[in-house]
Design an enzyme around this catalytic site. Structure first.
Site, PDB file in Angstrom:
ATOM      1  N   ARG A   1     106.634 -11.898 -45.620  1.00  0.00           N
ATOM      2  CA  ARG A   1     107.507 -11.396 -44.563  1.00  0.00           C
ATOM      3  C   ARG A   1     106.988 -11.870 -43.227  1.00  0.00           C
ATOM      4  O   ARG A   1     106.260 -11.138 -42.537  1.00  0.00           O
ATOM      5  CB  ARG A   1     107.461  -9.862 -44.520  1.00  0.00           C
ATOM      6  CG  ARG A   1     108.133  -9.201 -45.678  1.00  0.00           C
ATOM      7  CD  ARG A   1     108.126  -7.711 -45.425  1.00  0.00           C
ATOM      8  NE  ARG A   1     108.501  -6.996 -46.647  1.00  0.00           N
ATOM      9  CZ  ARG A   1     108.486  -5.693 -46.775  1.00  0.00           C
ATOM     10  NH1 ARG A   1     108.079  -4.932 -45.754  1.00  0.00           N
ATOM     11  NH2 ARG A   1     108.857  -5.120 -47.888  1.00  0.00           N
TER      12      ARG A   1
ATOM     13  N   ASP B   1     106.678 -12.554 -39.365  1.00  0.00           N
ATOM     14  CA  ASP B   1     107.135 -11.789 -38.197  1.00  0.00           C
ATOM     15  C   ASP B   1     108.101 -12.575 -37.320  1.00  0.00           C
ATOM     16  O   ASP B   1     108.181 -13.800 -37.428  1.00  0.00           O
ATOM     17  CB  ASP B   1     105.925 -11.430 -37.309  1.00  0.00           C
ATOM     18  CG  ASP B   1     105.063 -10.363 -37.940  1.00  0.00           C
ATOM     19  OD1 ASP B   1     105.604  -9.413 -38.535  1.00  0.00           O
ATOM     20  OD2 ASP B   1     103.823 -10.484 -37.837  1.00  0.00           O
TER      21      ASP B   1
ATOM     22  N   ARG C   1      96.855 -13.240 -36.674  1.00  0.00           N
ATOM     23  CA  ARG C   1      96.977 -13.291 -35.215  1.00  0.00           C
ATOM     24  C   ARG C   1      95.848 -12.510 -34.531  1.00  0.00           C
ATOM     25  O   ARG C   1      95.390 -12.891 -33.439  1.00  0.00           O
ATOM     26  CB  ARG C   1      98.337 -12.759 -34.773  1.00  0.00           C
ATOM     27  CG  ARG C   1      99.473 -13.691 -35.193  1.00  0.00           C
ATOM     28  CD  ARG C   1     100.832 -13.017 -35.203  1.00  0.00           C
ATOM     29  NE  ARG C   1     101.161 -12.432 -33.910  1.00  0.00           N
ATOM     30  CZ  ARG C   1     102.215 -11.654 -33.690  1.00  0.00           C
ATOM     31  NH1 ARG C   1     103.062 -11.367 -34.700  1.00  0.00           N
ATOM     32  NH2 ARG C   1     102.459 -11.169 -32.505  1.00  0.00           N
TER      33      ARG C   1
END
Lengths: 260, 260
Positions: free
Chosen positions: A51, A53, A198
């Site tokens: 999934r 972002d 991240r």
């Protein structure tokens, strides 16, 4: 039932991520919408391996779907690429074993985070990198990164909204390259917490710019406290490079194919 | 009066070209608007070396402007890049001799036209290339291109709306490279007619895909008839790579600088 595997590339800039959300442009939404039309199956559903972002890109997202009918994959492939917007492309399409599932069968994911550390950011790179204006100490970043190898509780790099069953994840490979002023962080793991790559990139940036020492990575990891790590860098710099599958990757092995 | 030279890069995708047009986003409009604010000179005007069309990109557009005051170029450079949108960047800024003018002083322009000839077009290339799905015969394209070298009447490659004083132009260099499925056409000339490079690219594409023989290029050139050449390919594939200036490029030579 016939099951199909797609390898999907996308420039995530204008999408609200992979996963379908009502009223928002999503990659899954674009692909599922087209497949429903092409296959004339309103109930058709598409599964993705990761999934990603909003704003995250992909070179090798994997998607699977089942259809009540058998499709010639070359035609399906061409039809999808003709109809998809130019920021999504299907790299390959193949029929796979019915037991294969993009997410559940996946054994690993490879992500790339890119930081351009040049005074001027090229407009031809701006969509896919984070920009930091000064040079980074890549050697320190490598020392910091190496402390993340293996199985750990990655709570220090976990988004507040993460819904994973456990914060314990395994990083099998973490590499940092410097390509003409673009620092490339490659991370391979079984699966990842939300924003994990991240937040790791943000922590390595603090090390690379000399704000923190490389040895601090271990302290941060052991703290299991999101407040101790560096910032979550923008999605723009992140790209899902590859999804790994055991052995055949679900490829339908034809009888006798092993002799060819 | 202090005169400044900027080298400008842009992703032309969302712009109505270089030249200011009321109510439309243009690169010149963005840069002039910012410089008026930064220098607090509402009458400031920016000249560009080439009027790139809507959708055309630039790696090395050159712009000049004059100001009533002297500016520290490093600060001006940083201020521009901080305030410009991410699809425009200033690669360099320097003070130049007052006689220097981006367009009038230019002695040549180098353009690049790129054609991706792969079955699948990567979303990471889609903004800056034209897509042709099948392989091209690069050798034939080279033979066709070589016939354009030198001074010719390029009426066969001139847009209907072109306002140049003469259709006679000189092509000093024309090269075709194949980089991993992307055919790159580089053309260097003194100056170009409107759509000239895109019409040359369209004609070479007809040759590369086998629709026309390479020798036809000479017939097309001699016909001086736009109807005889290939189509004008999309602006998306075109990039202004470099503007050439005689000797110093207008660089302000400081007294004694030649001894350093």
């Amino acid at each position: 039932v016939p099951t199909y595997k797609l390898v999907v590339m996308y420039d995530g800039s204008r999408f609200a991520g992979w996963q379908i959300q009502p009223g928002l442009p999503t990659v899954q939404g674009e692909i599922a919408g087209l497949l429903k039309r092409i296959c004339d199956e309103p109930g058709l559903r598409v599964a993705g391996a990761a999934r990603t972002d909003a704003g995250t890109h992909a070179l090798g997202q994997v998607a699977t779907f089942t259809s009540s009918r058998t499709w010639e994959t070359a035609r399906l492939h061409r039809a999808l690429n003709r109809l998809l917007p130019s920021d999504i492309a299907v790299a390959s399409a193949e029929e796979v074993d019915g037991s294969f599932h993009a997410r559940r069968s996946a054994a690993g994911r490879v992500y790339l985070y890119r930081i351009a550390c040049t005074p001027v950011l090229s407009p031809f790179l701006a969509r896919w990198v984070h920009h930091y204006r000064r040079p980074l100490d890549v050697e320190s970043m490598r020392r910091g990164a190496s402390q993340l190898l293996g199985e750990h509780d990655f709570s220090s790099f976990r988004a507040a909204g993460d819904t994973s069953a456990t914060p314990v994840k395994t990083i099998r490979r973490i590499e940092i390259a410097d390509r003409e002023g673009v620092v490339e962080l490659t991370v391979e793991g079984t699966s990842f917490l939300q924003h994990m790559v991240r937040a790791i990139a943000g922590t390595l940036l603090e090390i690379g710019r000399g704000h923190w020492k490389a040895s601090r990575m271990e302290t941060i990891l052991k703290a299991r406290d999101r407040g101790k790590a560096g910032p979550t860098l923008p999605a723009r710099g992140l790209c899902l490079v590859e999804v790994l599958y055991p052995e055949t990757g679900g490829r339908r092995s034809l009888p006798g194919a092993e002799n060819r």
